[in-house]
Write a protein that holds these residues in place. Structure first.
Motif, short mmCIF file in Angstrom:
data_model
loop_
_atom_site.label_atom_id
_atom_site.label_comp_id
_atom_site.label_asym_id
_atom_site.label_seq_id
_atom_site.Cartn_x
_atom_site.Cartn_y
_atom_site.Cartn_z
N ARG A 1 0.84 -1.20 0.00
CA ARG A 1 0.00 0.00 0.00
C ARG A 1 0.87 1.25 0.00
N ARG A 2 1.91 1.24 0.83
CA ARG A 2 2.81 2.38 0.89
C ARG A 2 3.50 2.59 -0.46
N TRP A 3 3.98 1.52 -1.05
CA TRP A 3 4.71 1.64 -2.32
C TRP A 3 3.82 2.23 -3.41
N LEU A 4 2.59 1.76 -3.49
CA LEU A 4 1.67 2.29 -4.49
C LEU A 4 1.28 3.74 -4.22
N ALA A 5 1.46 4.18 -2.96
CA ALA A 5 1.18 5.57 -2.62
C ALA A 5 2.43 6.45 -2.77
N GLY A 6 3.52 5.87 -3.29
CA GLY A 6 4.74 6.63 -3.47
C GLY A 6 5.55 6.79 -2.20
N LEU A 7 5.36 5.88 -1.24
CA LEU A 7 6.06 5.95 0.04
C LEU A 7 7.09 4.84 0.14
N ASP A 8 8.08 5.03 1.00
CA ASP A 8 9.06 3.99 1.28
C ASP A 8 8.33 2.85 2.00
N PRO A 9 8.41 1.62 1.48
CA PRO A 9 7.67 0.50 2.09
C PRO A 9 8.04 0.22 3.54
N GLU A 10 9.28 0.51 3.92
CA GLU A 10 9.71 0.22 5.28
C GLU A 10 9.36 1.33 6.25
N GLY B 1 7.43 4.31 5.49
CA GLY B 1 6.18 5.01 5.25
C GLY B 1 6.38 6.48 4.90
N GLU B 2 7.63 6.90 4.73
CA GLU B 2 7.93 8.29 4.38
C GLU B 2 7.92 8.47 2.86
N PRO B 3 7.61 9.68 2.37
CA PRO B 3 7.65 9.92 0.92
C PRO B 3 9.01 9.55 0.34
N ASP B 4 8.99 8.86 -0.80
CA ASP B 4 10.21 8.39 -1.43
C ASP B 4 10.22 8.84 -2.89
N PRO B 5 11.05 9.81 -3.25
CA PRO B 5 11.07 10.30 -4.63
C PRO B 5 11.37 9.22 -5.66
N LEU B 6 12.20 8.23 -5.28
CA LEU B 6 12.53 7.16 -6.22
C LEU B 6 11.29 6.32 -6.54
N VAL B 7 10.50 6.01 -5.50
CA VAL B 7 9.27 5.25 -5.72
C VAL B 7 8.29 6.08 -6.55
N GLN B 8 8.17 7.35 -6.22
CA GLN B 8 7.26 8.22 -6.96
C GLN B 8 7.65 8.33 -8.42
N ASP B 9 8.95 8.43 -8.69
CA ASP B 9 9.41 8.50 -10.08
C ASP B 9 9.11 7.19 -10.81
N PHE B 10 9.32 6.07 -10.12
CA PHE B 10 9.07 4.77 -10.75
C PHE B 10 7.60 4.63 -11.12
N LEU B 11 6.71 5.05 -10.22
CA LEU B 11 5.29 4.91 -10.47
C LEU B 11 4.82 5.80 -11.62
N GLN B 12 5.59 6.84 -11.92
CA GLN B 12 5.21 7.73 -13.00
C GLN B 12 5.75 7.30 -14.35
N TRP B 13 6.63 6.30 -14.36
CA TRP B 13 7.16 5.82 -15.62
C TRP B 13 6.04 5.20 -16.44
N PRO B 14 6.03 5.41 -17.77
CA PRO B 14 4.98 4.79 -18.59
C PRO B 14 5.14 3.28 -18.62
N ALA B 15 4.00 2.60 -18.65
CA ALA B 15 4.03 1.13 -18.72
C ALA B 15 4.61 0.69 -20.05
N PRO B 16 5.38 -0.41 -20.09
CA PRO B 16 5.96 -0.87 -21.34
C PRO B 16 4.90 -1.35 -22.32
#
Length: 211
Positions: A185-194, A196-211
Motif C-alpha cells: 500500500r505504501r509503495w503504491l502511494a509513493g512511500l518507502d515501504p519500510e 512510510g515516508e515519501p520516497d522520490p525514487l518510488v514516486q518516479d518509478f510509479l510515474q514511468w509509462p508502462a511498457p
C-alpha cells in the motif's frame, strides 16, 4: 501458552502496530505443506503476519494474491531452501537429508532461515540458518537450539555467542515490522515501504509509462 504470552518477549522489542492477522486455515495449510507447523510461527502469523522486520522477511505459509510483488511463502521457497542444504551439505554433524528442513525467513543480505524437522513435535524444531557471508573456516549452515520467535529475540538482544547471520543489521538492535500488504500500500502511494515516508525514487518509478 496463549498467543499473547508466547509472543510477549518479541512484542517488547518489535511493535505489531503494522502487523495483521493472516487468518490462516491451519488445517488446510498444513495439509498443503504436508507437515504441521510450530505454534510460535502460528502465533506470529495471527498477530504480525507475513512481512519484514527491517531487512528480514518472515514468510507466510502459502501463496497469496498480491498487488505489486510476491511477498514470499514457505510452499514456494521450500525447493530452493532444500537445494541449498543438498549443495552445501547441511549443518556439520547433523545426519539429515534436505526433506528434513523447511524455510520460514529470508533476507538481511540473502541469508536464509528455516527449521530442522527431526522431532515429531514441531514446537521442538530448532532453527537452521544458511549464511551467505561467513568468516574464513566457518560453514554456511548453522544450527540454533531454539524456535523461530526465540531466535528473533535472541538475535535482537545479542544473546548468542556471536551474530547468527552473515549480516549484523538486526544483531543487538531492533527494527519495525511491516506487514506485506502495508508495504505494498505504501509503495503504491509513493512511500518507502519500510518507513512510510515519501520516497522520490518510488514516486518516479510509479510515474514511468508502462511498457
Amino acid at each position: 501458552m496463549s498467543t499473547e504470552s508466547s509472543l510477549k518477549p518479541l512484542a517488547s522489542l518489535v511493535s505489531a502496530e503494522h502487523g495483521a492477522d493472516e487468518q490462516v486455515d491451519w488445517r488446510a495449510t498444513e495439509e498443503a505443506l504436508g507437515v504441521g507447523l510450530p505454534n510460535d510461527y502460528k502465533a506470529f502469523m495471527s498477530v504480525y503476519g507475513a512481512g519484514d522486520i527491517g531487512e528480514l522477511g518472515i514468510l507466510g505459509p502459502l501463496p497469496v494474491d498480491f498487488l505489486q510483488w510476491d511477498p514470499g511463502n514457505i510452499l514456494d521457497s521450500t525447493l530452493a531452501f532444500r537445494d541449498l542444504w543438498d549443495r552445501e551439505g547441511g549443518v556439520p554433524g547433523i545426519a539429515a537429508d534436505s526433506s528434513s528442513v523447511l524455510p520460514w525467513g529470508s533476507g538481511c543480505n540473502a541469508n536464509e532461515l528455516g527449521w530442522l524437522m527431526l522431532d515429531s513435535n514441531p514446537d521442538n524444531w530448532p532453527v537452521v540458518a544458511w549464511r551467505r557471508q561467513i568468516s574464513y573456516g566457518d560453514t554456511r549452515w548453522k544450527l540454533f537450539d531454539c524456535g523461530m520467535v526465540d531466535f528473533l529475540v535472541k538475535m535482537m538482544r545479542a544473546e548468542f555467542d556471536e551474530c547468527p547471520l552473515g549480516d549484523a543489521s538486526l544483531w543487538g538492535r531492533t527494527a519495525p515490522f511491516v506487514h506485506w500488504r502495508e508495504q505494498q500500500r505504501r509503495w503504491l502511494a509513493g512511500l518507502d515501504p519500510e518507513t512510510g515516508e515519501p520516497d522520490p525514487l518510488v514516486q518516479d518509478f510509479l510515474q514511468w509509462p508502462a511498457p
